[in-house]
Write an enzyme that holds these catalytic residues in place. Structure first.
Site, short mmCIF file in Angstrom:
data_model
loop_
_atom_site.label_atom_id
_atom_site.label_comp_id
_atom_site.label_asym_id
_atom_site.label_seq_id
_atom_site.Cartn_x
_atom_site.Cartn_y
_atom_site.Cartn_z
N GLU A 74 68.64 55.72 62.03
CA GLU A 74 70.01 56.12 61.69
C GLU A 74 70.92 56.06 62.92
OE1 GLU A 74 71.09 56.42 58.79
OE2 GLU A 74 69.55 57.22 57.47
N ARG A 78 74.02 53.37 62.82
CA ARG A 78 75.34 54.00 62.72
C ARG A 78 76.05 54.06 64.06
NH1 ARG A 78 75.31 58.29 57.81
NH2 ARG A 78 73.29 57.78 56.92
N ASP A 202 63.78 48.44 52.17
CA ASP A 202 64.99 47.60 52.07
C ASP A 202 65.40 46.79 53.30
OD1 ASP A 202 65.71 50.00 53.30
OD2 ASP A 202 67.19 50.59 51.81
N GLU A 333 75.95 49.59 48.62
CA GLU A 333 75.20 48.34 48.43
C GLU A 333 75.78 47.44 47.33
OE1 GLU A 333 72.97 51.02 50.80
OE2 GLU A 333 73.78 51.35 48.78
#
Length: 427
Positions: A74, A78, A202, A333
Site C-alpha cells: 500500500e 499509494r 490481481d 477498477e
C-alpha cells in the site's frame, strides 16, 4: 474532486483518510497524509494549482522516520507511486527526494534469503515481518514499477535490484499456466491457497505487463512479457459464461473452479487492452474480445444494483450470479477498464457508462463533507470512509474519460495500480 479535497482539507488535513460522517481523520497508513500524496497528481492534471501547492508544502515537510509498521504494498503504490508520478509531471526535485527517503525505509522488507519481501516494515527500525507467515502474491509482485522507476530517475540501482531479485525467484517457480497461488513463503517458497484475479492475486499479473511497458518493451524486460502471456493463457481457463455474461472465476487449491468474482477483478479488461497492442493477431483478437465481454459484465455489476453502484463480490448460486459481499468502497477498477476501452474504441457507449456510474456516486455516495462508500448497496446503508484512491484513481479515470485522448498516450506513460502515471523510460 474539489468537494472531496476541501472536505478532507477541512476535517482531516495531514491524516491519511477522511471519515466524512463523523468529520474526522483516520490514519490507516502511518499518518503520512496518504490522501494528499495519492491525490496530488490528480490535482495537477485537473489544473487545481492552489490546492496542489498546499499539497507540495505538506510533502516538503514530511519526515518518514516514524515508529509505525506500514504495509509495503500500500505504501509503495499509494505514497511512493504518487511521489514519483508527481515528479514526472512537474520535474520538481522535492518529490524525487521524498521518494528516495521513503524507499530507503522500505528496503529492509526485502531482506529475506529468497529476496521475496515481507509484507510489513517499520519505517523507523526497519523491522519487517508477515502477519500470516507467508507473503501475499499481489503485494510482493506489485512493487516493480515504482522501485525500477526510482532507480531510473536516481541512477541508484539498489531499488531495482531488490524488486528484480524477488521477480527472478518467482520466475524460477513460475508454473506452466502462469497462475500462482496467493500465498508464498519467503523462506521455503512453499505456495498455497487459491488462484484469483481478485484481491491478493490481481495486480501481480498487472505488473508483469506494466514492468515490461515501463521498460520500453526492450529485450531487457522481455521476460516479464513472456510471463504475462503465460498468465493470460491461464486466465482463459478461469473464464466462464453464465448467460449472458462472462466472469473471471477463482480456482481452489484443489484445482476446482470456484464461481466467485470480485469487482476488484474488473481491472482485467484494462490490462488486456494494454497487452493487446503488441500481441500476435490471434492473441490480440482473443484479448480484445474478452476485454469487451468483461467490461460489459463489470458495468452490469453497477447497472443491476438497486442504487446503480456495484457490490464488492458476486457468486453463482446454481441458477444465477448473486451478491455475496454487498459493500462498495468506491473502487476504480470498472471505471479504469471503461477508460481503456474508450481509448481503444472511441465508442461513446463507454462514456455513457462512465457517466452513469459518476451520477450514481453523486446521488448516493456524495455527502455534506466528502464521499462515502456503502456497507450494503442493496439497502443503501453508507459507511464512513473516503478512500484515498477515490481521489487518486476513481476521479482521475473519470476525468480522463472525458478529457482529450492524447493526455497520457500509452506509449509514453504507464499508470501504476493506483492510477499514478509514470513516464516510460526504455531499459
Amino acid at each position: 474532486m474539489l468537494h472531496a479535497w476541501t472536505s478532507y482539507e477541512k476535517f482531516a488535513w495531514g491524516e491519511d483518510e477522511l471519515q466524512p460522517l463523523t468529520k474526522n481523520g483516520v490514519n490507516s497508513f502511518g499518518g503520512l497524509g496518504a490522501t494528499i500524496i495519492d491525490a496530488m497528481d490528480t490535482l495537477y492534471i485537473m489544473g487545481l494549482h492552489t490546492q496542489f501547492q498546499k499539497a507540495r508544502t505538506f510533502v516538503a515537510g514530511l519526515n518518514f522516520n516514524i515508529n509505525y509498521e506500514v504495509n509495503l504494498f500500500e505504501t509503495t503504490v499509494r505514497i511512493l507511486g504518487g511521489l514519483i508520478s508527481t515528479y514526472d509531471l512537474t520535474k520538481d526535485d522535492i518529490f524525487l527526494t521524498k521518494a528516495r527517503q521513503l524507499a530507503d525505509r522500505l528496503l529492509p522488507a526485502f531482506n529475506t534469503e529468497t529476496g521475496i519481501p515481507y509484507g510489513r516494515v517499520n519505517l523507523a527500525s526497519g523491522e519487517a515481518r508477515n502477519l500470516v507467515g507467508a507473503s501475499v502474491l499481489a503485494e510482493l509482485g506489485t512493487l516493480q514499477v515504482e522501485f525500477i522507476a526510482l532507480s531510473q530517475r536516481t541512477g541508484l540501482q539498489k531499488y531495482r535490484i531488490k524488486v528484480e531479485t524477488a521477480m527472478r525467484t518467482i520466475q524460477k517457480i513460475f508454473p506452466k499456466d502462469g497462475l500462482l497461488p496467493v500465498y508464498i513463503d519467503p523462506h521455503t517458497l512453499q505456495r498455497y491457497d487459491k488462484v484469483t484475479f481478485g484481491g491478493t492475486g490481481d495486480s501481480f499479473y498487472e505488473y508483469l505487463l506494466k514492468t515490461w511497458v515501463l521498460g520500453g518493451k526492450t529485450q531487457a524486460v522481455q521476460g516479464y512479457r513472456q510471463m504475462w502471456e503465460r498468465s493470460m493463457d491461464g486466465l482463459m481457463t478461469l473464464i466462464k459464461k453464465k448467460a449472458p455474461y462472462y466472469y473471471v472465476f477463482e480456482r481452489n487449491s484443489n484445482g476446482d473452479l470456484f464461481p466467485k468474482m470480485e469487482e476488484l477483478a474488473c481491472f482485467v479488461p484494462a490490462m488486456l487492452v494494454l497487452g493487446s497492442y503488441d500481441a500476435s493477431a490471434q492473441k490480440k483478437n482473443q484479448y480484445l474480445w474478452l476485454a469487451q465481454q468483461l467490461t460489459t459484465t463489470c458495468y452490469n455489476f453497477f447497472y443491476s444494483s438497486p442504487i446503480r453502484i456495484a457490490a464488492d463480490t458476486y457468486i453463482y448460486n446454481g441458477k444465477e450470479m448473486t451478491i455475496q459481499d454487498p459493500k462498495n468502497i468506491m473502487r476504480p477498477e470498472t471505471l479504469e477498464s471503461i477508460f481503456y476501452m474508450w481509448q481503444l474504441t472511441n465508442n461513446k457507449a463507454y462514456r455513457e457508462w462512465g457517466w452513469n456510474i459518476f451520477l450514481a456516486y453523486e446521488k448516493y455516495s456524495r455527502v455534506e463533507n466528502g464521499y462515502v462508500g456503502h456497507v450494503d448497496v442493496t439497502t443503501g446503508k453508507k459507511d464512513n470512509k473516503m478512500q484515498s484512491y477515490f481521489l487518486a484513481e476513481t476521479l482521475k479515470y473519470l476525468f480522463l474519460l472525458y478529457s482529450s485522448s492524447d493526455n497520457f498516450p500509452f506509449n509514453q506513460w504507464v499508470f501504476n495500480t493506483e492510477a499514478h502515471p509514470i513516464k516510460i523510460i526504455p531499459r
